[in-house]
Design an enzyme around this catalytic site. Structure first.
Site, PDB file in Angstrom:
ATOM      1  N   PHE A  46     -14.799 -46.403   8.669  1.00 32.61           N
ATOM      2  CA  PHE A  46     -13.852 -47.208   8.102  1.00 32.61           C
ATOM      3  C   PHE A  46     -14.604 -48.349   7.200  1.00 32.61           C
ATOM      4  CE2 PHE A  46     -15.308 -49.911  11.891  1.00 32.61           C
ATOM      5  CZ  PHE A  46     -15.135 -50.937  11.461  1.00 32.61           C
TER       6      PHE A  46
ATOM      7  N   SER B 222     -20.877 -44.099  13.467  1.00 35.95           N
ATOM      8  CA  SER B 222     -21.523 -44.761  14.631  1.00 35.95           C
ATOM      9  C   SER B 222     -22.703 -43.632  15.163  1.00 35.95           C
ATOM     10  CB  SER B 222     -20.825 -45.226  15.694  1.00 35.95           C
ATOM     11  OG  SER B 222     -20.049 -44.148  16.120  1.00 35.95           O
TER      12      SER B 222
ATOM     13  N   GLU C 253      -9.272 -42.559   9.456  1.00 37.25           N
ATOM     14  CA  GLU C 253      -7.798 -42.619   9.620  1.00 37.25           C
ATOM     15  C   GLU C 253      -7.589 -43.699   9.522  1.00 37.25           C
ATOM     16  OE1 GLU C 253     -10.098 -41.698  11.819  1.00 37.25           O
ATOM     17  OE2 GLU C 253      -9.666 -42.426  13.764  1.00 37.25           O
TER      18      GLU C 253
ATOM     19  N   LYS D  55     -12.941 -35.782   5.111  1.00 36.61           N
ATOM     20  CA  LYS D  55     -12.264 -36.061   6.188  1.00 36.61           C
ATOM     21  C   LYS D  55     -12.505 -37.865   6.362  1.00 36.61           C
ATOM     22  CE  LYS D  55     -12.210 -37.408   9.798  1.00 36.61           C
ATOM     23  NZ  LYS D  55     -11.737 -39.009  10.253  1.00 36.61           N
TER      24      LYS D  55
ATOM     25  N   GLU E 249     -25.217 -52.380  18.800  1.00 37.42           N
ATOM     26  CA  GLU E 249     -24.658 -52.752  17.644  1.00 37.42           C
ATOM     27  C   GLU E 249     -23.389 -53.330  17.812  1.00 37.42           C
ATOM     28  OE1 GLU E 249     -23.267 -49.583  15.241  1.00 37.42           O
ATOM     29  OE2 GLU E 249     -23.827 -50.620  13.491  1.00 37.42           O
TER      30      GLU E 249
ATOM     31  N   CYS F 117     -23.141 -51.341   7.551  1.00 33.02           N
ATOM     32  CA  CYS F 117     -24.180 -50.792   8.253  1.00 33.02           C
ATOM     33  C   CYS F 117     -25.766 -51.249   7.748  1.00 33.02           C
ATOM     34  CB  CYS F 117     -24.339 -49.417   7.953  1.00 33.02           C
ATOM     35  SG  CYS F 117     -24.461 -49.094   6.060  1.00 33.02           S
TER      36      CYS F 117
END
Ligand code: NAD
Length: 500
Positions: free
Chosen positions: A151, A228, A178, A175, A384, A283
């Site tokens: 995301f 992740s 969402e 993909k 994290e 990240c």
């Protein structure tokens, strides 16, 4: 009020999903659902794979130069629509418009790199590898490739993947997350406008059902993933089990090591942007400072005063430094981490819990948070957090700092701040991390280098974009050639042929 419903992008057109399942897409600054996205069903994804497979032979046989011209037109359209893409990224993710614009630009740079396809796809040639024998190698596309993205970079991370895959002659199924589907769908429309043939690029927003279909389908040849660590590991294992090539980039805990000789105002400014930019949802965010020797007190004072001045608010408002986090659930998780830091004995210097943003009572905000005196056993160090929480560990020496960084399971990025060339040189040599900054807080390599971490930050062998991206999306074929004169055509031999 009913919300607009997005569609899939299959075979060059908006396509209604056969799925009965939908996800809410939120504006995190308002804390409201702004649209809905279908969660692609297995049948939807199979339809996309069939279209991508059908489009492959013609695209493979399109010359790299012609592919490159379409990419160049796509680049032009991305630039024309940069503000629109940044607005979509900011609206669905929450990051500031300025930050979103920068990330779209970093994605466009990958397209610029991919435009070099005719040059990038040249193989090698050697004359006379044996007497009268030549050898050359070719880089050929692999077929239908798939990408699964997180995301936090709605436009940039997809662009780490599909422009290079497509430049290499593959077809692609994306993909996207969402939570932030709109940038990907818009980029698909722009790519079509640039002249990309139908079926070469497809977008199927969805969840595990869509992902699992891609991972297991025999017609999908490769999987690129960013997200992740637990999901990256699952993706790597499942896709490899089904015979695919995989690059799966995972989570991070990036350390900045600060030596006593560092220029402290410069360092504190750099750490601010790296820790709190995009509300820490990067990240490559610096989430951990390792303060060496007597630098800690002075550094923490500077970090605190800067953190407390940051303006938190909606990403589309001028003057805002930091927007909301992605969801109410994620905000609560971050607050839970801050609670655990307090319970486990870290010193909370700046507390971002309970922040109020006027006019945005329902927004998913967490303020900048700073912890000092954190130890490596604490949960806020081990896990994290992916939010605006910066922690400071105090150590006595560079040796100790290097040991801490190297013992961490994550190894995406790291930075050292120092005035000593010798210390920096030692750090870059000994540190077991994929991307290293020397007085550079977020060392994200440019598109013509490759991006990727080590250890639990990457499962697979090849990094994204740069030449490693080209190698990931191609197969090498070596061709050995002889054109014998009549007198050289001797009888058969059963011994292992040796040349030379
Ligand atoms: P995530 O792992 O939850 O989701 C990533 C993708 O996987 C999404 O498309 C999601 O729909 C899909 N997914 C989620 N659960 C799944 C499941 N059980 N089975 C199959 N697919 C599933 O990650 P996120 O929350 O979207 O993104 C944040 C994470 O991404 C952070 O850990 C961050 O460090 C990482 N990240 C890493 C990099 C990198 O380059 N290493 C870059 C950006 C983000």
């Amino acid at each position: 009020m009913t919300k607009p419903i997005l569609q899939l992008w299959i075979n060059g057109q908006r396509t209604a999903s056969r799925s009965k399942r939908f996800a809410d897409v939120s504006n995190p600054a308002k804390g409201e659902t702004i649209r809905q996205v279908p969660l692609a069903s297995r049948e939807d994804v199979e339809a996309a794979i069939a279209m991508a497979k059908a489009a492959f032979p013609a695209w493979r046989d399109t010359t790299p130069l012609r592919r490159s011209r379409i990419l160049n037109k796509f680049r032009e359209l991305l630039e024309t629509h940069r503000a629109e893409l940044a607005q979509l990224a900011s609206e669905e993710h929450g990051k500031t418009l300025e930050d979103a614009t920068g990330s779209v630009q970093r994605g466009i740079e990958v397209v610029e790199f991919a435009i070099g396809a005719p040059h990038l796809l040249k193989g090698e040639h050697a004359e006379n590898v044996g007497r009268g024998v030549d050898c050359h190698s070719m880089l050929q596309p692999i077929g239908v490739c798939a990408g699964i993205t997180p995301f936090n970079f709605p436009a940039m991370v997809p662009m780490w993947m599909f422009p290079i895959a497509i430049a290499c002659g593959n077809t692609f199924i994306l993909k996207p997350s969402e939570k932030v589907p709109s940038c990907s769908l818009r980029m698909a429309e722009l790519f079509k406008e640039a002249g990309l043939p139908d079926g070469v690029f497809n977008v199927v927003p969805g969840d595990k059902e869509a992902v699992d279909t891609l991972l297991m389908h025999p017609d999908v040849r490769s999987i690129s993933f960013v997200g992740s660590t637990p999901i990256a590991k699952y993706i790597y294992e499942t896709a490899a089990h089904h015979g695919k090539r995989v690059q799966a980039l995972g989570g991070a805990k990036n350390h900045a090591v600060v030596l006593p000789d560092a220029e402290l105002d410069f360092t504190a400014d750099a750490i601010m942007g790296a820790a709190y930019g995009s509300a820490g949802e990067r990240c490559m965010a610096i989430s951990t400072v390792v303060a060496v020797g007597d630098v800690a007190d002075k550094l923490v004072t500077k970090l605190k005063s800067r953190a407390e001045k940051l303006v938190v608010g909606p990403g589309n408002k001028k003057g805002v430094d930091m927007g909301p986090v992605i969801s109410a659930q994620h905000r609560d998780k971050i607050v839970g981490y801050i609670d655990s830091g307090v319970q486990q004995g870290a010193k909370l210097v700046t507390d971002g819990r309970g922040i109020k943003v006027p006019g945005h009572d329902k927004g998913f905000f967490v303020g900048p948070t700073l912890f000092d005196n954190v130890s490596t056993e604490m949960t806020i160090y081990r896990e994290e957090i992916f939010g605006p929480v910066l922690i400071v560990l105090r150590v006595a020496s560079l040796d100790e700092a290097i040991n801490i960084v190297n013992a961490n399971q994550y190894a995406n990025g790291t930075a050292i701040f120092t005035a000593s060339g010798a210390a920096a040189r030692r750090f870059q040599n000994e540190i077991e991390v994929g991307m290293v900054g020397i007085n550079v807080p977020i060392p994200v390599p440019m598109a013509f280098f490759s991006f990727g971490g080590w250890k639990s930050s990457l499962f697979g062998d090849l990094h994204m974009h740069g030449m490693e991206g080209v190698y990931f999306y191609t197969r090498t074929k070596a061709v050995t050639t002889r054109w014998p004169e009549v007198e050289e055509r001797s009888g058969s031999t059963l011994t292992m042929p040796t040349l030379g």
